[in-house]
Design a protein around this motif. Sequence first.
Motif, PDB file in Angstrom:
ATOM      1  N   VAL A 118      10.469 -24.039 -22.895  1.00 44.91           N
ATOM      2  CA  VAL A 118      10.694 -22.695 -22.354  1.00 44.91           C
ATOM      3  C   VAL A 118      10.515 -21.617 -23.427  1.00 44.91           C
ATOM      4  O   VAL A 118       9.529 -20.886 -23.442  1.00 44.91           O
ATOM      5  N   CYS A 119      11.456 -21.525 -24.357  1.00 42.72           N
ATOM      6  CA  CYS A 119      11.540 -20.377 -25.268  1.00 42.72           C
ATOM      7  C   CYS A 119      10.355 -20.231 -26.234  1.00 42.72           C
ATOM      8  O   CYS A 119       9.880 -19.112 -26.447  1.00 42.72           O
ATOM      9  N   PRO A 120       9.856 -21.318 -26.854  1.00 38.75           N
ATOM     10  CA  PRO A 120       8.775 -21.127 -27.826  1.00 38.75           C
ATOM     11  C   PRO A 120       7.561 -20.405 -27.230  1.00 38.75           C
ATOM     12  O   PRO A 120       6.876 -19.667 -27.928  1.00 38.75           O
TER      13      PRO A 120
ATOM     14  N   ALA B 138      -0.542 -18.145 -34.319  1.00 41.38           N
ATOM     15  CA  ALA B 138      -1.510 -19.246 -34.352  1.00 41.38           C
ATOM     16  C   ALA B 138      -2.859 -18.815 -33.762  1.00 41.38           C
ATOM     17  O   ALA B 138      -2.922 -17.908 -32.927  1.00 41.38           O
ATOM     18  N   HIS B 139      -3.934 -19.483 -34.195  1.00 39.76           N
ATOM     19  CA  HIS B 139      -5.244 -19.277 -33.575  1.00 39.76           C
ATOM     20  C   HIS B 139      -5.311 -19.997 -32.234  1.00 39.76           C
ATOM     21  O   HIS B 139      -6.007 -19.565 -31.324  1.00 39.76           O
ATOM     22  N   PHE B 140      -4.595 -21.130 -32.134  1.00 42.00           N
ATOM     23  CA  PHE B 140      -4.520 -21.867 -30.866  1.00 42.00           C
ATOM     24  C   PHE B 140      -3.082 -22.323 -30.615  1.00 42.00           C
ATOM     25  O   PHE B 140      -2.463 -22.910 -31.509  1.00 42.00           O
ATOM     26  N   ASN B 141      -2.583 -22.072 -29.410  1.00 40.33           N
ATOM     27  CA  ASN B 141      -1.358 -22.726 -28.969  1.00 40.33           C
ATOM     28  C   ASN B 141      -1.748 -24.004 -28.238  1.00 40.33           C
ATOM     29  O   ASN B 141      -2.656 -23.990 -27.398  1.00 40.33           O
ATOM     30  N   VAL B 142      -1.061 -25.096 -28.560  1.00 39.64           N
ATOM     31  CA  VAL B 142      -1.330 -26.383 -27.918  1.00 39.64           C
ATOM     32  C   VAL B 142      -0.039 -26.874 -27.275  1.00 39.64           C
ATOM     33  O   VAL B 142       0.978 -27.030 -27.964  1.00 39.64           O
ATOM     34  N   VAL B 143      -0.065 -27.070 -25.962  1.00 38.07           N
ATOM     35  CA  VAL B 143       1.125 -27.594 -25.285  1.00 38.07           C
ATOM     36  C   VAL B 143       0.972 -29.109 -25.116  1.00 38.07           C
ATOM     37  O   VAL B 143      -0.087 -29.598 -24.729  1.00 38.07           O
ATOM     38  N   VAL B 144       2.015 -29.840 -25.482  1.00 39.27           N
ATOM     39  CA  VAL B 144       1.991 -31.305 -25.443  1.00 39.27           C
ATOM     40  C   VAL B 144       2.922 -31.778 -24.335  1.00 39.27           C
ATOM     41  O   VAL B 144       4.053 -31.294 -24.216  1.00 39.27           O
ATOM     42  N   LEU B 145       2.418 -32.685 -23.490  1.00 42.92           N
ATOM     43  CA  LEU B 145       3.210 -33.192 -22.372  1.00 42.92           C
ATOM     44  C   LEU B 145       3.006 -34.700 -22.321  1.00 42.92           C
ATOM     45  O   LEU B 145       1.870 -35.166 -22.384  1.00 42.92           O
ATOM     46  N   SER B 146       4.084 -35.462 -22.218  1.00 46.80           N
ATOM     47  CA  SER B 146       3.901 -36.914 -22.174  1.00 46.80           C
ATOM     48  C   SER B 146       3.848 -37.406 -20.734  1.00 46.80           C
ATOM     49  O   SER B 146       4.376 -36.761 -19.821  1.00 46.80           O
ATOM     50  N   THR B 147       3.196 -38.556 -20.555  1.00 44.48           N
ATOM     51  CA  THR B 147       3.031 -39.116 -19.207  1.00 44.48           C
ATOM     52  C   THR B 147       4.375 -39.462 -18.560  1.00 44.48           C
ATOM     53  O   THR B 147       4.459 -39.599 -17.345  1.00 44.48           O
TER      54      THR B 147
ATOM     55  N   LEU C 245       4.116 -26.784 -13.149  1.00 50.66           N
ATOM     56  CA  LEU C 245       4.527 -25.830 -12.106  1.00 50.66           C
ATOM     57  C   LEU C 245       5.906 -25.251 -12.413  1.00 50.66           C
ATOM     58  O   LEU C 245       6.194 -24.100 -12.133  1.00 50.66           O
ATOM     59  N   LYS C 246       6.765 -26.084 -13.017  1.00 54.53           N
ATOM     60  CA  LYS C 246       8.147 -25.671 -13.263  1.00 54.53           C
ATOM     61  C   LYS C 246       8.316 -24.873 -14.554  1.00 54.53           C
ATOM     62  O   LYS C 246       9.256 -24.092 -14.678  1.00 54.53           O
ATOM     63  N   TYR C 247       7.430 -25.117 -15.509  1.00 56.70           N
ATOM     64  CA  TYR C 247       7.506 -24.419 -16.805  1.00 56.70           C
ATOM     65  C   TYR C 247       6.140 -23.806 -17.104  1.00 56.70           C
ATOM     66  O   TYR C 247       5.480 -24.187 -18.081  1.00 56.70           O
ATOM     67  N   PRO C 248       5.673 -22.862 -16.268  1.00 60.44           N
ATOM     68  CA  PRO C 248       4.276 -22.416 -16.364  1.00 60.44           C
ATOM     69  C   PRO C 248       3.921 -21.655 -17.643  1.00 60.44           C
ATOM     70  O   PRO C 248       2.790 -21.756 -18.111  1.00 60.44           O
ATOM     71  N   LEU C 249       4.865 -20.935 -18.237  1.00 61.63           N
ATOM     72  CA  LEU C 249       4.517 -20.041 -19.348  1.00 61.63           C
ATOM     73  C   LEU C 249       3.884 -20.786 -20.534  1.00 61.63           C
ATOM     74  O   LEU C 249       2.889 -20.321 -21.109  1.00 61.63           O
ATOM     75  N   ALA C 250       4.444 -21.950 -20.893  1.00 64.61           N
ATOM     76  CA  ALA C 250       3.903 -22.715 -22.028  1.00 64.61           C
ATOM     77  C   ALA C 250       2.456 -23.126 -21.754  1.00 64.61           C
ATOM     78  O   ALA C 250       1.639 -23.212 -22.679  1.00 64.61           O
ATOM     79  N   PHE C 251       2.132 -23.370 -20.477  1.00 61.54           N
ATOM     80  CA  PHE C 251       0.771 -23.765 -20.109  1.00 61.54           C
ATOM     81  C   PHE C 251      -0.145 -22.533 -20.023  1.00 61.54           C
ATOM     82  O   PHE C 251      -1.313 -22.599 -20.366  1.00 61.54           O
ATOM     83  N   GLN C 252       0.419 -21.419 -19.564  1.00 57.97           N
ATOM     84  CA  GLN C 252      -0.375 -20.190 -19.459  1.00 57.97           C
ATOM     85  C   GLN C 252      -0.705 -19.621 -20.836  1.00 57.97           C
ATOM     86  O   GLN C 252      -1.757 -19.034 -21.038  1.00 57.97           O
TER      87      GLN C 252
ATOM     88  N   LYS D  38      -3.826 -25.472 -11.930  1.00 52.87           N
ATOM     89  CA  LYS D  38      -3.267 -24.443 -11.039  1.00 52.87           C
ATOM     90  C   LYS D  38      -2.635 -23.302 -11.836  1.00 52.87           C
ATOM     91  O   LYS D  38      -2.789 -22.142 -11.509  1.00 52.87           O
ATOM     92  N   VAL D  39      -1.881 -23.640 -12.881  1.00 47.67           N
ATOM     93  CA  VAL D  39      -1.201 -22.584 -13.650  1.00 47.67           C
ATOM     94  C   VAL D  39      -2.102 -21.979 -14.714  1.00 47.67           C
ATOM     95  O   VAL D  39      -1.905 -20.846 -15.132  1.00 47.67           O
ATOM     96  N   ASN D  40      -3.126 -22.717 -15.165  1.00 48.79           N
ATOM     97  CA  ASN D  40      -4.074 -22.170 -16.140  1.00 48.79           C
ATOM     98  C   ASN D  40      -5.412 -22.897 -16.028  1.00 48.79           C
ATOM     99  O   ASN D  40      -5.640 -23.916 -16.682  1.00 48.79           O
ATOM    100  N   PRO D  41      -6.339 -22.336 -15.196  1.00 49.25           N
ATOM    101  CA  PRO D  41      -7.625 -23.007 -14.943  1.00 49.25           C
ATOM    102  C   PRO D  41      -8.465 -23.195 -16.206  1.00 49.25           C
ATOM    103  O   PRO D  41      -9.339 -24.059 -16.239  1.00 49.25           O
ATOM    104  N   LYS D  42      -8.205 -22.393 -17.262  1.00 46.59           N
ATOM    105  CA  LYS D  42      -9.029 -22.465 -18.481  1.00 46.59           C
ATOM    106  C   LYS D  42      -8.514 -23.469 -19.506  1.00 46.59           C
ATOM    107  O   LYS D  42      -9.127 -23.664 -20.547  1.00 46.59           O
TER     108      LYS D  42
END
Lengths: 219, 219
Positions: B126-128, B135-144, B152-159, B188-192
């Motif tokens: 959430v907060c970060p 950073a030049h790139f933000n990378v969001v990491v999600l485990s299986t 869908l529940k935490y869209p900002l980190a993905f957006q 859905k939350v970030n097509p790019k």
Amino acid sequence: MQEKEIKVMKKILATNDKMAMELRNILKEKGVLFINLMSSPGSGKTTLLENTAKNFNGKLAVIEGDIETTLDSQRISNAGMLSYQINTGPFGGDCHLESGWIKSALEEIDLTNIDILFVENIGNLVCPAEFDVGAHFNVVVLSTTEGEDKPLKYPLAFQNSSVCIITKTDLTPYLEIDLKQLKENIKKVNPKLKILELSSKTGNGMENWFNFLNKNKLS
Amino acid sequence: MQEKEIKVMKKILATNDKMAMELRNILKEKGVLFINLMSSPGSGKTTLLENTAKNFNGKLAVIEGDIETTLDSQRISNAGMLSYQINTGPFGGDCHLESGWIKSALEEIDLTNIDILFVENIGNLVCPAEFDVGAHFNVVVLSTTEGEDKPLKYPLAFQNSSVCIITKTDLTPYLEIDLKQLKENIKKVNPKLKILELSSKTGNGMENWFNFLNKNKLS
């Protein structure tokens, strides 16, 4: 952190704590056990509640906290538990629930004959631990996939809880997790924390969770 | 939220964003690619960095953000990467890193010949995402293991990210995760958002991550 910011923050926390204390007493008088579930996203809070809704003998309700979506509320409702959703997205996307929001939610929930009210807090191992929501018990949920070091790295959620549920024990054969070390780390940050190990998927260990609920029911 | 609180918050964000922009330019001039890793606790950021330290051809450094402990810093250092720890515990246990702290950290890190600087942000979905660290790139990491619904529940980190790394793909045979649905939810939350799937444990898919790093190196 600037002085102004600290002052505002202290005022918020003091207001929150006062209302939390009131809620705790009101629910005790009504005979409703109030339990606050806290964990990272994906640790298995919703699946634990689904299994509880299906297999625990008692009338249950849940207040679902999420930033966005009513997905969890729908899942819980499908499992047969009365469910009420709080979305913090429209209010700045707050990463925790506060006692004032719980109080507002309770104005819309019929607590008649309810044995246990759960809060499924927002998936976050940091912020929710800072805000007393008025629960009789805080329960921190940690899955076997998250690693042994999490209690040491995020101590507050473990220090401010009475019970720690280790979920997804069915996955341990496929993980490198050292459960003995994990439990030692939990005890290091909070020696009094009661530890329950279970798999909501297979049902293994669920009876210990149900025993805890039965033992602490208020009516 | 009170008006006073919102004003303070906006001022903090504006100060943070200005410094983040400066940091981004300074590091670009120095030829150092700057990557910010964000995820829940236990998603596998540290293990990804360990594998990267061991197998990527280039000089790497990391700023480790944690509330408590230097455990991650020790792991990364053991894997051969230059490592600098920021603990927010003494400063109120903040649940994210800010650009000012990165700037202070950089005063103590020798960036000579460094190709890539990573930030391993505090484990929190959430907060970060609310704080630009420069950073030049933000990378969001999600485990299986975390479930299909998390984007869908935490869209900002993905957006607010350019790349999403799905980790622990070696565990999918033992999970009920629908990877196709997960990827649809991400889009859905970030097509790019560029999606990479990998297992730091087996090494499967790591080459795509290394290709991304090589393609974006600045020197």
